[in-house]
Design an enzyme around this catalytic site. Structure first.
Site, PDB file in Angstrom:
ATOM      1  N   SER A 321       0.804  -1.004   0.112  1.00 47.22           N
ATOM      2  CA  SER A 321       0.276  -0.176  -0.170  1.00 47.22           C
ATOM      3  C   SER A 321       0.590   1.296  -0.119  1.00 47.22           C
ATOM      4  CB  SER A 321      -0.877   0.136   1.147  1.00 47.22           C
ATOM      5  OG  SER A 321      -1.691   1.152   1.216  1.00 47.22           O
ATOM      6  N   ASP A 332      10.636   4.924 -10.443  1.00 39.35           N
ATOM      7  CA  ASP A 332      10.995   5.330 -11.373  1.00 39.35           C
ATOM      8  C   ASP A 332      11.290   6.127 -11.139  1.00 39.35           C
ATOM      9  OD1 ASP A 332       8.545   2.825 -11.503  1.00 39.35           O
ATOM     10  OD2 ASP A 332       6.487   4.207 -11.998  1.00 39.35           O
ATOM     11  N   LYS A 346      -0.299  -3.850  -3.452  1.00 41.01           N
ATOM     12  CA  LYS A 346      -2.048  -3.347  -2.787  1.00 41.01           C
ATOM     13  C   LYS A 346      -1.700  -1.839  -3.951  1.00 41.01           C
ATOM     14  CE  LYS A 346      -5.121  -2.082   0.204  1.00 41.01           C
ATOM     15  NZ  LYS A 346      -5.567  -0.095   0.476  1.00 41.01           N
TER      16      LYS A 346
END
Length: 445
Positions: A321, A332, A346
């Site tokens: 999460s 990224d 999640k």
């Protein structure tokens, strides 16, 4: 929250049982809506049922409600008679199960109170961590929390708790003892303690509201490198402030690099993950959320980073999460190298509401994507350097938590190896980190 079928990592603490269950934005169900409830339903369990139905109808991320006729569900629920709120609770849970979403769930008042305490990062008590000592079978203090009544009163690790307000603790479980110790701030409590070399004595304290530590950190000397090791256990309401203090303190100690340990972190508040991401990166997207209308909102860094030093992140199958939002953002944007095992997967955001009787409802309101547009739901984030612990290694770390974040911890050792690599040392931006094998000698116990 991790599915019950998934075993918990030994890197998780005992308090995971009550850990934050969602990446959430917490709200309170206000009086405006309650005026819309039909007068005939007032003071009836049906009032609660209709509150839940209306919230799901208005907010749930899937407009098809998992191909369910949600209007028919309402009619069915309100056509029945309920002799108690407990019967209503059962009916609500059965209706929500039809959505096929474990994160959209109803909480009774006690469960909701536990969640709000967890998300707030505060408890009302005296500020101790305790355990049942395996050898003595006595309730024993593990730690007195900073700035707590317990620490100010001189309670020390190793003190045995013999009684709480006159109630003996023999055969008392830790959870039951915690319930006796917690209470309204400002109220008195008396503990009977026994300390090695001192014998038994009574200690009177006054309960207070205590900020629960969710960040722990220290400076580690790894060869010729000074490494700031930070462990974040959950994204509570105080997590960002505690992370900020940790980074600043370690910066003042002239560290060369950081290791951020998110293993076993089940998530928490969405805003906390965003604030913490901004402490590590100056530019770039952090997360994109999409609601059921398809409306997209992207959150970005805002030039407020506290450090540009090299960063390694540790994750495992129970990093979920909000942990994955932070990991995805830093990975990224090539701000960190990610080490460990595949994360939980999640990618849903919940809104948490308080209901009229003190119970609560978590509703999935959005799907989130990493900055590169990756959907990690049910997939997780793949680490840059994959190091899975063997069962023997998990057992060793579980039996001796002091080894976590040391060279005897294979995933931490992998982080140090990555931080020591030439390509990493030359830049704070991660570029082409060479793979590290979990079987290399430096990673063995």
């Amino acid at each position: 929250m991790n599915q019950s079928a998934k075993h918990y990592s030994p890197l998780q603490l005992a308090m995971i049982g009550g850990a934050i269950a969602t990446t959430a934005a917490v709200s309170v169900f206000g009086p405006a809506w309650t005026r819309c409830v039909r007068a005939a339903l007032q003071d009836s369990p049906k009032t609660l049922i209709d509150q839940v139905w209306q919230l799901v109808n208005r907010e749930y991320v899937d407009g098809t409600f998992n191909q369910q006729d949600w209007q028919a569900t309402r009619q069915s629920l309100l056509s029945k008679d309920y002799s108690s709120k407990q019967e209503a609770y059962i009916a609500i849970r059965e209706a929500l199960q039809k959505l096929g979403d474990p994160y959209t769930r109803f909480m009774d008042p006690k469960q909701y109170e536990a969640l709000t305490n967890q998300t707030s990062g505060e408890v009302s008590g005296i500020g101790i961590r305790m355990e049942l000592n395996e050898k003595t079978q006595r309730l024993t203090v593990v730690e007195a929390i900073d700035n707590s009544p317990a620490l100010k009163a001189g309670i020390k690790a190793g003190d045995e708790i013999l009684a709480i307000d006159g109630k003996p603790t023999v055969k008392l479980k830790v959870d039951d003892a915690s319930k006796l110790i917690r209470g309204q701030a400002g109220t008195p409590i008396t503990l009977r303690l026994e300390r090695s070399g001192q014998g038994a004595f009574d200690l009177k304290l006054t309960r207070a509201t205590i900020e629960v530590p969710t960040v722990s950190y220290n400076l580690k000397q790894e060869g010729n490198r000074r490494v700031g090791y930070i462990r974040l256990r959950e994204f509570s309401g105080h997590a960002a402030d505690q992370m900020r203090r940790a980074i600043r303190d370690l910066n003042g100690k002239k560290v060369d690099a950081f290791v951020l340990d998110l293993r076993g972190n089940p998530g928490g508040l969405l805003q906390a993950s965003i604030e913490i991401a901004r402490m590590w990166m100056d530019n770039g997207a952090i997360v994109r959320t999409v609601d059921r209308q398809g409306s997209s909102e992207q959150t970005k860094a805002n030039h407020t980073s506290l450090t540009k030093l090299p960063l390694a992140i540790l994750v495992d199958g129970n990093s979920a999460s909000a942990s994955e939002i932070l990991t995805g953002a830093l990975k990224d944007n090539k701000r960190a190298v990610v080490i460990g095992s595949q994360t939980f997967g999640k990618a849903l955001v919940q809104s948490v509401h308080e209901l009229s009787d003190g119970s609560g409802l978590a509703v999935t309101i959005a799907h989130y994507y990493t900055p590169l547009g990756t959907d990690i739901n049910h997939k997780g984030i793949a680490p840059d350097i994959k190091i899975d612990l063997t069962e023997a290694q998990e057992r060793q770390l579980a039996s001796n938590p002091n080894l976590i974040g040391t060279p005897s911890d294979p995933q931490y050792a992998g982080a140090i190896a990555a931080l020591s690599s030439n390509s990493f040392a030359q830049s704070s931006v991660i570029q082409n980190i060479p793979p590290v094998s979990a079987s290399t000698e430096s990673l063995k116990y």
